[in-house]
Design a protein around this motif. Sequence first.
Motif, mmCIF file in Angstrom:
data_model
loop_
_atom_site.group_PDB
_atom_site.id
_atom_site.type_symbol
_atom_site.label_atom_id
_atom_site.label_comp_id
_atom_site.label_asym_id
_atom_site.label_seq_id
_atom_site.Cartn_x
_atom_site.Cartn_y
_atom_site.Cartn_z
ATOM 1 N N GLY A 1 -2.381 3.702 -6.778
ATOM 2 C CA GLY A 1 -3.267 3.075 -7.746
ATOM 3 C C GLY A 1 -2.915 3.491 -9.165
ATOM 4 N N HIS A 2 -2.557 4.752 -9.325
ATOM 5 C CA HIS A 2 -2.134 5.277 -10.626
ATOM 6 C C HIS A 2 -0.878 4.531 -11.093
ATOM 7 C CE1 HIS A 2 -2.530 8.771 -13.433
ATOM 8 N NE2 HIS A 2 -1.276 8.470 -13.674
ATOM 9 N N ILE A 3 0.059 4.362 -10.193
ATOM 10 C CA ILE A 3 1.307 3.661 -10.523
ATOM 11 C C ILE A 3 1.017 2.222 -10.923
ATOM 12 C CG2 ILE A 3 3.479 2.777 -9.569
ATOM 13 C CD1 ILE A 3 3.532 5.276 -7.777
ATOM 14 N N LEU A 4 0.106 1.576 -10.199
ATOM 15 C CA LEU A 4 -0.229 0.185 -10.491
ATOM 16 C C LEU A 4 -0.767 0.042 -11.916
ATOM 17 C CD1 LEU A 4 -0.592 -2.737 -9.564
ATOM 18 C CD2 LEU A 4 -2.865 -2.109 -8.707
ATOM 19 N N THR A 5 -1.640 0.950 -12.316
ATOM 20 C CA THR A 5 -2.204 0.891 -13.666
ATOM 21 C C THR A 5 -1.114 1.078 -14.716
ATOM 22 O OG1 THR A 5 -4.313 1.783 -12.871
ATOM 23 C CG2 THR A 5 -3.902 1.890 -15.231
ATOM 24 N N GLY B 1 0.806 -1.222 0.000
ATOM 25 C CA GLY B 1 0.000 0.000 0.000
ATOM 26 C C GLY B 1 0.834 1.264 0.000
ATOM 27 N N SER B 2 0.328 2.295 0.698
ATOM 28 C CA SER B 2 0.965 3.614 0.695
ATOM 29 C C SER B 2 2.356 3.600 1.309
ATOM 30 C CB SER B 2 0.083 4.620 1.453
ATOM 31 O OG SER B 2 -1.166 4.751 0.823
ATOM 32 N N LEU B 3 2.642 2.617 2.159
ATOM 33 C CA LEU B 3 3.966 2.534 2.791
ATOM 34 C C LEU B 3 5.075 2.326 1.763
ATOM 35 C CD1 LEU B 3 3.123 0.293 5.885
ATOM 36 C CD2 LEU B 3 3.625 2.752 5.895
ATOM 37 N N SER B 4 4.719 1.805 0.601
ATOM 38 C CA SER B 4 5.742 1.510 -0.417
ATOM 39 C C SER B 4 5.812 2.563 -1.502
ATOM 40 C CB SER B 4 5.436 0.143 -1.068
ATOM 41 O OG SER B 4 4.228 0.205 -1.797
ATOM 42 N N LEU B 5 5.164 3.729 -1.288
ATOM 43 C CA LEU B 5 5.095 4.732 -2.344
ATOM 44 C C LEU B 5 6.475 5.098 -2.886
ATOM 45 C CD1 LEU B 5 3.554 6.706 -4.112
ATOM 46 C CD2 LEU B 5 3.603 8.352 -2.222
ATOM 47 N N GLY B 6 7.409 5.419 -2.005
ATOM 48 C CA GLY B 6 8.752 5.808 -2.452
ATOM 49 C C GLY B 6 9.424 4.703 -3.239
ATOM 50 N N SER B 7 9.316 3.469 -2.744
ATOM 51 C CA SER B 7 9.930 2.329 -3.425
ATOM 52 C C SER B 7 9.257 2.059 -4.762
ATOM 53 C CB SER B 7 9.845 1.080 -2.540
ATOM 54 O OG SER B 7 10.542 1.276 -1.334
ATOM 55 N N ARG B 8 7.932 2.239 -4.807
ATOM 56 C CA ARG B 8 7.205 2.014 -6.053
ATOM 57 C C ARG B 8 7.608 3.047 -7.106
ATOM 58 N NH1 ARG B 8 2.085 -0.018 -5.231
ATOM 59 N NH2 ARG B 8 1.776 0.048 -7.502
ATOM 60 N N LEU B 9 7.749 4.305 -6.677
ATOM 61 C CA LEU B 9 8.182 5.353 -7.598
ATOM 62 C C LEU B 9 9.579 5.064 -8.128
ATOM 63 C CD1 LEU B 9 6.857 8.512 -5.726
ATOM 64 C CD2 LEU B 9 6.117 7.734 -7.987
ATOM 65 N N LYS B 10 10.465 4.610 -7.239
ATOM 66 C CA LYS B 10 11.834 4.284 -7.644
ATOM 67 C C LYS B 10 11.834 3.121 -8.628
ATOM 68 C CE LYS B 10 16.421 4.322 -7.251
ATOM 69 N NZ LYS B 10 16.780 3.076 -7.960
#
Length: 320
Positions: free
Chosen positions: A136-140, A8-17
């Motif tokens: 959610g945007h990143i996931l799509t 979820g939101s806890l991984s935002l930075g890692s997901r962006l990277k």
Amino acid sequence: MDTMASFGSLSLGSRLKRLSDQLFQEVTTIYDKAGISLQPSHFPLFYLLFRQGAVSVTDASEALCVSHPAVSKMAQKMIREGWITKTPDPEDERTQKLSLTAQSKSLLPKLKPVWAELSKAVDQLQEGIEAATLTGHILTIEERLREIPLSQQVLERLNDPRLNGEITIVNWDQKYAEAFKLLNQEWLDYYFPDQQAERDKESLGNPGGYYLSRGGSIFFALINGVPVGTCALARVSDDLFEISKTGVTPSAQSKGIGRRLMLETLAEARRLGAKQVFLESNRKLLHAQKLYRKLGFCETAHPLGKSEYERSDIYMILTL
């Protein structure tokens, strides 16, 4: 299973990277295939100098919102590789100005078409996303990249022979009947795979009977004689016409083809005596909505209260 996505939101930075790394790798692949030796990580400073000309490290830092040491480090590397040069500012010799070298300028003819196709591909990658959160945007976006890698999309466009030639707009010819079906089925399947109506099958399967025999018209955009876009005009009454089935194949988009087709179709409507033309669309088609509004179409309530097309959520009209 994507375990990181489940954080979820806890991984935002890692997901962006992770997404950033993937996009950089895709651009690296594109540059390699296009014979461009520039590193994608150099793009911000390179593009800034291309657009603004010579700037100091401080000015570049402020313009890019990147720290002074980071810009200085990038500049030093690009100087060593021959992409930029540093010279004293003629108005203040205490300040050094960065500028592109002849090596960089000679690469621009290759870079510009790549940048243009990259921009279109990234825009389409984000088009119509309705996620409530950034994760959610990143996931799509990640899901879409898995379906068709960014490098594949861009390289196919760059190698498409239909993109290299003069654009011409022509009226209906029976030989383009199959192209009319394919060009429209392309966007219908992409955006609305589960929202196609019986009227779609009727109009695409027999465009001559559906449009022409009722007093309408169909136009095509050609590049090197190959149909890359189309737009239909349907007669509703003597002074009311509908614009429908407007589509441009993705590899030929962002060249003004949709606008030229619309202008030709509107001119034909006037010639046929139309006082008003209308169209039905969907709000997720952002580029189309922007074009319609620029041409003067105004959103209004559907005269029947609701469209028979499940996918249509906007009704627009233009008084000629």
